[in-house]
Write an enzyme that holds these catalytic residues in place. Structure first.
Site, PDB file in Angstrom:
ATOM      1  N   GLU A  44      90.689 160.299  61.641  1.00  0.00           N
ATOM      2  CA  GLU A  44      91.336 159.304  62.506  1.00  0.00           C
ATOM      3  C   GLU A  44      92.744 159.725  62.944  1.00  0.00           C
ATOM      4  OE1 GLU A  44      89.169 155.168  61.143  1.00  0.00           O
ATOM      5  OE2 GLU A  44      91.024 155.704  60.120  1.00  0.00           O
TER       6      GLU A  44
ATOM      7  N   GLU B 214      81.851 155.626  61.523  1.00  0.00           N
ATOM      8  CA  GLU B 214      82.172 154.409  60.776  1.00  0.00           C
ATOM      9  C   GLU B 214      81.803 153.182  61.600  1.00  0.00           C
ATOM     10  OE1 GLU B 214      86.072 154.040  59.111  1.00  0.00           O
ATOM     11  OE2 GLU B 214      86.087 156.069  58.275  1.00  0.00           O
TER      12      GLU B 214
END
Length: 832
Positions: free
Chosen positions: A181, A250
């Site tokens: 991320e 995710e």
């Protein structure tokens, strides 16, 4: 020479065996290609340190039974290398064993090395020695950091190679991830961030594995990295390389829970809708984060203020039980996806808009002419009946996706749940008996040395807590001496400015107050990432002359996310310590010489260990509401195999150990907000983490998981609590978690299975109606029409059995007077 020759033949044979078992992993824009077979992948995250090795096989088995193809996990740097070049891969840190169990179950694996993980894990998974290394800057183009990151990454990769864990070696790992991320926060790092991410890619490729590397949330991921998506919805995501598969690393099945927060819930309907839309729009890999959330044992919870439970409202609950109907509804979704796999990976695709919010996607396999269709309705209020001409008419509820086999037969709709709902209960193992009363002993935390101002090291400033403590404890003592010769001592107050997360203040050995940056009363709530607060309390224990100020600063998990999150201050650093009189500053002790001590004496002397010789327990005059107190009791292991929890209602805040093993922080006095819960959650519409919350006005976490592997089979167990703020242990009990009530609300044409747990059986049918019943589990009511014999039929099929199967049809129940409309069966039963 003969021995050497034998060894050569053995090595050559093993190499040949591995090459025969080797799996080739490739990809294109429409598929993961494993040994030439084009696949879409359903994956689920299970973090090995958030459960136990004894739980792993059952968790993996239930994931496979739920239709999962691959297990995904991070690798957690801080627990594997708590001290530089001193490693730990034992117990529930044995990720090699975890991956081998995944392979034994016939599943693939995805390894997310990071090594930054976020994951609501303490400090994002970075070890504190890394932060304290001179000259280092984390997650940027810094040579010191990059060297340490490369050393750790290489070690993990080499361990996987040595254990033959990569698919190319015959192992389960089909994908590997580097960084995590970073694209969300890279802009803050400027050009150094761009250089760093390119270095990450090159370093990963240099690890010389055959499997593809991925980077999540990294829109500029350098080739050959595959950029992937994280979020509640990823149907609109497209990879930056048109040759890359569309992957969702995710898909958040729920959300994490904070101390003082309500319980997050994401409905099964919305989660299924997000997955179906993803595959309808070209998705290739969907990973549920989390499939099993588990428990933040020890001090692993991050945040700050992340609770010990990491349930995440996942398909498997914190203890490994099926979270129904989510698990079952997704299982049926996965069956539908697998039925359509050849269309997703090799079909001709055409999508057209047939209404404002309704899309029809038509898949065709040219070689055979086979067809498959998906109808999605993105309207969050309006249902829609789609007229597909000769293929038929199909009712598509709002915010749902329908799978049409052959474009003519509905095989699944994301809004129509036809699986069991389970209401879990915590109960005593012997239902008809009162729980055994626990006998308690206690001992005070030895704090006289710190109340006298005696520490282990000194500094003429207020230090950052995580740096001074190395994060080996939640606690750091700040101590100094002040001379009040120029004060009258009238209306004196102590004012402390701290970066959080909690503070206990003593003056001349007397506790004058305790405060946290997020109060159980909700009167002082945290804004964003700012956990600072001001402490201002009256002091009656001052005397003329030299006085000792002892401040115990407390952390509740370190920040784990954000640009430069590693630099977030903790403790009294950048703060101030003032003695005031009649509203005026009289003494500013901020720049005084401060003495420091890391942790508690009880921690250092292993009071939490039942075999410790350093503690004298007393069974008399056991105190109530006494801060800084250790409690000890013994208990029997509850019979059976159901998950065990300890109810700590009545305690304040602290840490708990069972047989010397940490089950995490506890804080039942942190009460969730009293408003903002939705008992009748509407799955329709975009989900956000504050939608569909539950548990308003109750302790954020009352029950704490005690894994059965922590318990003794043939001997008593020991529970030890460190109580920080004061509590009463009299009501502490041990309970088991099981299915209390089972429900179903299924459409005609489906089969419903009701199943109790463990040795329990269906003892009562509380409600049953075949027709147009209303309400939901716990509040069903009869509609306008129903088959008269519904209750008796269900009782005959189910009463006295651990499970039963019901065909939802008129042949089972008779006519319900609904005419041509499709009937539904609603059932509610009790398990005992």
């Amino acid at each position: 020479m003969a021995s050497s020759g034998t060894q050569f033949v053995l090595v050559a044979s093993l190499a040949l065996l591995c090459s025969c078992l080797a799996i080739k992993v490739e990809y294109d824009a429409n598929a993961i290609i494993i040994d030439g077979k084009r696949k879409v992948i359903i994956a689920g995250s299970i973090h090995y340190p958030r459960s136990t090795p004894e739980m792993w096989p059952d968790l993996i088995r239930k994931a496979k039974e739920g239709g999962v193809d691959a297990i995904e996990t991070y690798i957690f740097w801080d627990v594997h290398e708590p001290q530089r070049r001193k490693y730990d891969f034992s117990g529930n840190l044995d990720f090699v064993k975890f991956f081998k169990l995944v392979q034994d179950a016939g599943l693939y694996a995805i390894i997310r090395i990071g090594p930054y993980v976020c994951a609501e894990w303490n400090y994002g998974g970075f070890p504190m020695w890394l932060h304290n290394t001179p000259g280092i800057q984390l997650r940027t183009n810094n040579d010191i950091f990059k060297n340490e990151m490369q050393v750790f990454t290489t070690k993990i990769v080499n361990m996987c190679k040595e254990a033959n864990l990569f698919a190319s070696q015959g192992g389960p790992i089909i994908l590997a991830q580097i960084e995590n991320e970073y694209g969300n926060i890279m802009e803050k790092y400027g050009d150094a961030g761009k250089k760093y991410i390119k270095w990450c890619a090159n370093m990963a490729v240099a690890q010389n594995i055959s499997e593809p590397w991925i980077m999540c949330q990294q829109n500029d991921a350098p080739e050959p990295m595959i950029n992937t998506c994280n979020g509640f919805y990823c149907d609109q995501f497209m990879p930056n390389n048109p040759k890359s598969p569309k992957m969702w690393t995710e898909n958040w099945t729920g959300w994490f829970k904070l101390w003082g927060g309500r319980d997050p819930q994401r409905t099964a309907e919305d989660l299924a809708f997000s997955v179906a839309r993803f595959f309808q729009t070209g998705g290739v890999l969907n990973n549920y984060y989390m499939y099993h959330g588990g428990t933040n044992f020890g001090r692993t919870a991050g945040g700050p203020y992340i609770a010990t439970s990491y349930d995440y409202n996942a398909p498997l609950d914190e203890y490994g039980n099926l979270n129904q109907p989510k698990w079952g509804h997704l299982k049926q979704l996965h069956e539908a996806i697998k039925e359509a796999e050849k269309f997703f990976t090799g079909g001709i695709v055409e999508t057209k808009n047939i209404s404002t919010y309704v899309n029809l996607t038509h898949f065709t396999v040219n070689a055979t002419g086979e067809r498959f269709c998906m109808l999605s309705n993105g309207d969050n209020t309006g249902d829609y009946t789609a007229d597909l001409g000769p293929d038929g008419k199909f009712f598509v509820p709002a915010w749902s996706v329908t799978f049409l086999q052959g474009c003519t037969e509905e095989v699944y709709n994301t809004a129509k749940i036809n699986t069991q709902s389970s209401v879990m209960v915590n109960k005593h193992s012997h239902e008809n008996e009162k729980p055994a009363k626990l006998t308690w002993a206690w001992t005070p935390e030895p704090i006289q040395d710190t109340l006298d101002g005696n520490g282990k090291f000194k500094a003429a400033r207020l230090l950052d807590q995580k740096e001074a403590s190395g994060d080996v404890s939640d606690y750091l003592w700040y101590m100094t001496r002040v001379d009040t010769k120029d004060m009258s001592l009238e209306n004196a107050t102590l004012r402390v400015s701290t970066k959080g997360h909690g503070l206990h203040a003593y003056v001349n050995g007397q506790l004058i107050g305790t405060q946290f940056s997020r109060q159980a009363t909700g009167q002082q709530m945290v804004t964003g990432d700012d956990y600072s607060f001001g402490f201002d309390k009256a002091v009656s224990s001052l005397k003329k002359g030299v006085n000792v100020i002892s401040l115990l600063s407390v952390t509740v998990g370190l920040t784990n996310y954000g640009a430069f999150y590693d630099l977030h201050p903790t403790g009294l650093v950048e703060g101030s310590v003032l003695l005031r009189e009649k509203g005026k500053d009289m003494i500013d002790a901020t720049g005084y010489e401060w003495s420091y001590k890391v942790g508690l004496n009880g921690e250092a002397q292993h009071f939490y260990d039942p075999n410790s010789k350093n503690v004298n327990w007393s069974g008399t005059d056991v105190p109530k509401d006494r801060p800084m107190t250790w409690y000890k009791t013994s208990f029997k292991t509850p019979p059976g195999k159901e998950a065990v929890v300890v109810d700590l209602l009545g305690m304040g805040k602290g840490h708990a150990w069972v047989n010397g093993r940490s089950i995490g922080r506890y804080w039942p006095t942190q009460i969730a907000e009293t408003s903002g819960c939705d008992p009748h959650c509407n799955y329709r519409g975009t989900y956000k983490d504050d939608k569909c919350r539950t548990n308003c006005g109750n302790p954020s976490q009352r029950w704490y998981h005690v894994p059965r592997s922590f318990l003794n089979k043939n001997a008593d167990n020991t529970l030890i609590l460190f109580e920080e703020v004061g509590g009463a242990p009299w009501n502490v009990t041990f309970q088991v978690v099981t299915v209390g009530t089972v429900c179903a609300n299924a459409h005609e044409g489906n089969k419903v299975e009701l199943r109790c747990q463990g040795h329990h059986k269906i003892s009562e049918i509380q409600f049953a109606s075949f027709g147009d019943p209303r309400g939901t589990c716990g509040s069903f009511s009869v509609g306008n029409h129903q088959a008269d014999q519904t209750v008796s039929v269900v009782e005959k099929l189910c009463l006295g059995k651990p499970s039963c199967s019901i065909e939802v049809s008129q042949s089972t129940f008779g006519h319900s007077s609904l005419g041509n409309l499709m009937s539904r069966l609603a059932v509610q039963a009790v398990c005992k």
